[in-house]
Design a protein around this motif. Structure first.
Motif, PDB file in Angstrom:
ATOM      1  N   ALA A  74       0.840  -1.202   0.000  1.00  0.00           N
ATOM      2  CA  ALA A  74       0.000   0.000   0.000  1.00  0.00           C
ATOM      3  C   ALA A  74       0.873   1.249   0.000  1.00  0.00           C
ATOM      4  O   ALA A  74       2.032   1.215   0.413  1.00  0.00           O
ATOM      5  N   ARG A  75       0.279   2.351  -0.471  1.00  0.00           N
ATOM      6  CA  ARG A  75       0.920   3.659  -0.408  1.00  0.00           C
ATOM      7  C   ARG A  75       2.325   3.665  -1.004  1.00  0.00           C
ATOM      8  O   ARG A  75       3.296   4.158  -0.412  1.00  0.00           O
ATOM      9  N   ILE A  76       2.439   3.118  -2.196  1.00  0.00           N
ATOM     10  CA  ILE A  76       3.713   3.108  -2.914  1.00  0.00           C
ATOM     11  C   ILE A  76       4.092   4.539  -3.263  1.00  0.00           C
ATOM     12  O   ILE A  76       3.290   5.301  -3.797  1.00  0.00           O
ATOM     13  N   GLY A  77       5.328   4.912  -2.963  1.00  0.00           N
ATOM     14  CA  GLY A  77       5.769   6.271  -3.254  1.00  0.00           C
ATOM     15  C   GLY A  77       6.047   6.482  -4.726  1.00  0.00           C
ATOM     16  O   GLY A  77       5.537   7.420  -5.351  1.00  0.00           O
ATOM     17  N   LYS A  78       6.843   5.606  -5.307  1.00  0.00           N
ATOM     18  CA  LYS A  78       7.145   5.701  -6.739  1.00  0.00           C
ATOM     19  C   LYS A  78       7.509   4.324  -7.278  1.00  0.00           C
ATOM     20  O   LYS A  78       7.947   3.435  -6.524  1.00  0.00           O
ATOM     21  N   VAL A  79       7.306   4.167  -8.573  1.00  0.00           N
ATOM     22  CA  VAL A  79       7.697   2.957  -9.279  1.00  0.00           C
ATOM     23  C   VAL A  79       8.782   3.361 -10.278  1.00  0.00           C
ATOM     24  O   VAL A  79       8.515   4.091 -11.234  1.00  0.00           O
ATOM     25  N   VAL A  80       9.990   2.916 -10.025  1.00  0.00           N
ATOM     26  CA  VAL A  80      11.119   3.186 -10.906  1.00  0.00           C
ATOM     27  C   VAL A  80      11.292   1.982 -11.828  1.00  0.00           C
ATOM     28  O   VAL A  80      11.247   0.838 -11.367  1.00  0.00           O
ATOM     29  N   CYS A  81      11.478   2.220 -13.109  1.00  0.00           N
ATOM     30  CA  CYS A  81      11.568   1.123 -14.066  1.00  0.00           C
ATOM     31  C   CYS A  81      12.905   1.168 -14.808  1.00  0.00           C
ATOM     32  O   CYS A  81      13.435   2.243 -15.092  1.00  0.00           O
ATOM     33  N   ILE A  82      13.403  -0.012 -15.126  1.00  0.00           N
ATOM     34  CA  ILE A  82      14.649  -0.155 -15.875  1.00  0.00           C
ATOM     35  C   ILE A  82      14.315  -0.765 -17.235  1.00  0.00           C
ATOM     36  O   ILE A  82      13.755  -1.850 -17.305  1.00  0.00           O
ATOM     37  N   GLY A  83      14.649  -0.046 -18.302  1.00  0.00           N
ATOM     38  CA  GLY A  83      14.365  -0.528 -19.648  1.00  0.00           C
ATOM     39  C   GLY A  83      15.552  -1.254 -20.254  1.00  0.00           C
ATOM     40  O   GLY A  83      16.709  -1.028 -19.874  1.00  0.00           O
ATOM     41  N   LEU A  84      15.257  -2.157 -21.186  1.00  0.00           N
ATOM     42  CA  LEU A  84      16.302  -2.856 -21.952  1.00  0.00           C
ATOM     43  C   LEU A  84      17.357  -3.479 -21.031  1.00  0.00           C
ATOM     44  O   LEU A  84      18.560  -3.320 -21.246  1.00  0.00           O
ATOM     45  N   ASN A  85      16.906  -4.224 -20.028  1.00  0.00           N
ATOM     46  CA  ASN A  85      17.838  -4.744 -19.039  1.00  0.00           C
ATOM     47  C   ASN A  85      18.106  -6.235 -19.175  1.00  0.00           C
ATOM     48  O   ASN A  85      18.688  -6.842 -18.277  1.00  0.00           O
ATOM     49  N   TYR A  86      17.698  -6.849 -20.282  1.00  0.00           N
ATOM     50  CA  TYR A  86      18.047  -8.233 -20.558  1.00  0.00           C
ATOM     51  C   TYR A  86      18.747  -8.289 -21.910  1.00  0.00           C
ATOM     52  O   TYR A  86      18.303  -7.658 -22.878  1.00  0.00           O
ATOM     53  N   HIS A  87      19.811  -9.054 -21.973  1.00  0.00           N
ATOM     54  CA  HIS A  87      20.556  -9.160 -23.230  1.00  0.00           C
ATOM     55  C   HIS A  87      19.662  -9.626 -24.373  1.00  0.00           C
ATOM     56  O   HIS A  87      19.695  -9.070 -25.472  1.00  0.00           O
ATOM     57  N   ASP A  88      18.820 -10.655 -24.107  1.00  0.00           N
ATOM     58  CA  ASP A  88      18.009 -11.206 -25.192  1.00  0.00           C
ATOM     59  C   ASP A  88      16.904 -10.248 -25.611  1.00  0.00           C
ATOM     60  O   ASP A  88      16.542 -10.186 -26.790  1.00  0.00           O
ATOM     61  N   HIS A  89      16.368  -9.460 -24.673  1.00  0.00           N
ATOM     62  CA  HIS A  89      15.317  -8.494 -25.030  1.00  0.00           C
ATOM     63  C   HIS A  89      15.890  -7.343 -25.855  1.00  0.00           C
ATOM     64  O   HIS A  89      15.281  -6.899 -26.843  1.00  0.00           O
ATOM     65  N   ALA A  90      17.053  -6.841 -25.478  1.00  0.00           N
ATOM     66  CA  ALA A  90      17.691  -5.789 -26.276  1.00  0.00           C
ATOM     67  C   ALA A  90      17.947  -6.291 -27.695  1.00  0.00           C
ATOM     68  O   ALA A  90      17.708  -5.579 -28.677  1.00  0.00           O
ATOM     69  N   ALA A  91      18.406  -7.540 -27.805  1.00  0.00           N
ATOM     70  CA  ALA A  91      18.699  -8.103 -29.122  1.00  0.00           C
ATOM     71  C   ALA A  91      17.439  -8.248 -29.965  1.00  0.00           C
ATOM     72  O   ALA A  91      17.440  -7.927 -31.168  1.00  0.00           O
ATOM     73  N   GLU A  92      16.340  -8.714 -29.374  1.00  0.00           N
ATOM     74  CA  GLU A  92      15.132  -8.954 -30.166  1.00  0.00           C
ATOM     75  C   GLU A  92      14.503  -7.660 -30.675  1.00  0.00           C
ATOM     76  O   GLU A  92      13.825  -7.645 -31.695  1.00  0.00           O
ATOM     77  N   THR A  93      14.737  -6.561 -29.954  1.00  0.00           N
ATOM     78  CA  THR A  93      14.175  -5.278 -30.382  1.00  0.00           C
ATOM     79  C   THR A  93      15.153  -4.476 -31.227  1.00  0.00           C
ATOM     80  O   THR A  93      14.830  -3.365 -31.661  1.00  0.00           O
ATOM     81  N   GLY A  94      16.348  -5.024 -31.464  1.00  0.00           N
ATOM     82  CA  GLY A  94      17.335  -4.336 -32.284  1.00  0.00           C
ATOM     83  C   GLY A  94      18.015  -3.175 -31.596  1.00  0.00           C
ATOM     84  O   GLY A  94      18.631  -2.327 -32.252  1.00  0.00           O
ATOM     85  N   ALA A  95      17.927  -3.124 -30.255  1.00  0.00           N
ATOM     86  CA  ALA A  95      18.519  -2.016 -29.508  1.00  0.00           C
ATOM     87  C   ALA A  95      19.946  -2.377 -29.086  1.00  0.00           C
ATOM     88  O   ALA A  95      20.261  -3.537 -28.825  1.00  0.00           O
ATOM     89  N   ALA A  96      20.797  -1.361 -29.022  1.00  0.00           N
ATOM     90  CA  ALA A  96      22.153  -1.565 -28.534  1.00  0.00           C
ATOM     91  C   ALA A  96      22.115  -1.854 -27.035  1.00  0.00           C
ATOM     92  O   ALA A  96      21.231  -1.376 -26.312  1.00  0.00           O
TER      93      ALA A  96
END
Length: 286
Positions: A72-94
């Protein structure tokens, strides 16, 4: 411990799941709620452990009982993008040189089995199973991986639902594709850190309409949990009850061949992380 909150939205009560994985115990006579204040209170957490160990907590009848977000009462949700090697590769991102950081509003968080709404005008709503890290101590300018993990209260399953057109094709930052209502189912449980000895050894899976889509491991993370917590603490203060979503493995709709199978009303998404529980959401139009 596996902590959770059950009941109607806005009226959840704190509970604990027994080691048998089936019996719910009522915590409402012991603590007001499961939130940052509780996680930061070592004495209160020990009282819960002692009461659970002594068999003093009353049983809750789980029949027909909704499971809400475990925090309950979460202050903020911080997110990390492109943080898996295989996910970065599948989306064509460096591969990122440093963690990609963005924020989700706390009001995107819903229960693990609550309805997810497809935004009006959406054509590219996508799925992302993620390991969520829950902060238990105020973290500022942490200096080491060991120090970072000492500030983690526990872990949970998160579904970082994303609208890719809003995220990538409408200008500005990613926020427009990440902050639509219901876009962060969380839970079912907050599993305390002592039950997760290695956060880099967890299997993440996701299915859409029963078809397997994601099957990855946190061992594939580019920046492991400890480094993510340490890094984020250099740029913002993390408070007890804040949540960090740590990225998703390969298998999202965005990374698949055209026509990409983005989500629509009527679809059912199921996801799980080893030891942290399972979610199920039906999608409906907003």
């Amino acid at each position: 411990m596996k902590l959770l909150r059950v009941g109607a939205a806005g009226s959840e009560r704190p509970a604990l799941l027994d080691p048998d994985g089936a019996t719910l115990r009522d915590l409402s006579g012991l603590v007001a709620d499961i939130d940052g204040d509780l996680l930061a209170d070592d004495d209160a957490m020990e009282r819960i452990r002692a009461a659970a160990g002594a068999g003093e907590l009353p049983v809750l009848d789980a029949t027909g009982l909704r499971t809400g977000p475990p925090l309950a009462r979460i202050g903020k949700v911080v997110c990390i993008g492109l943080n898996y090697h295989d996910h970065a590769a599948e989306t064509g991102a460096a591969t990122p040189a440093e963690p990609v950081v963005f924020l989700k509003a706390a009001d995107t968080v819903v229960g693990p089995d609550d309805t997810v709404l497809v935004p009006r005008g959406s054509r590219k709503t996508d799925w992302e199973v993620e390991l969520a890290v829950v902060i238990g101590r105020t973290a500022r300018y942490l200096g080491s991986a060991q120090e970072a993990l000492a500030h983690v209260a526990g872990y949970a399953v998160a579904h970082d639902v994303s609208e890719r057109e809003f995220q990538m094709e409408r200008g500005g930052t990613w926020d427009k594709g990440k902050n639509c209502e219901t876009f962060n189912p969380l839970g079912p449980w907050l599993v305390t850190a002592d039950e997760v000895p290695d956060p880099q050894a967890l299997t993440l899976k996701l299915w859409v309409n029963g078809e397997p889509k994601q099957n990855g491991s946190t061992g594939d993370q580019i920046f492991p949990v400890a480094e993510v917590v340490r890094y984020v603490s250099r740029f913002m203060t993390l408070h007890p009850g804040d949540v960090i979503n740590t990225g998703t493995p390969a298998g999202v709709a965005l990374g698949q061949p055209d026509p990409k199978p983005f989500l629509k009303a009527g679809d059912v998404v199921e996801l799980e992380i080893e030891g942290l529980g399972r979610q199920r959401q039906e999608l409906k139009d907003a």
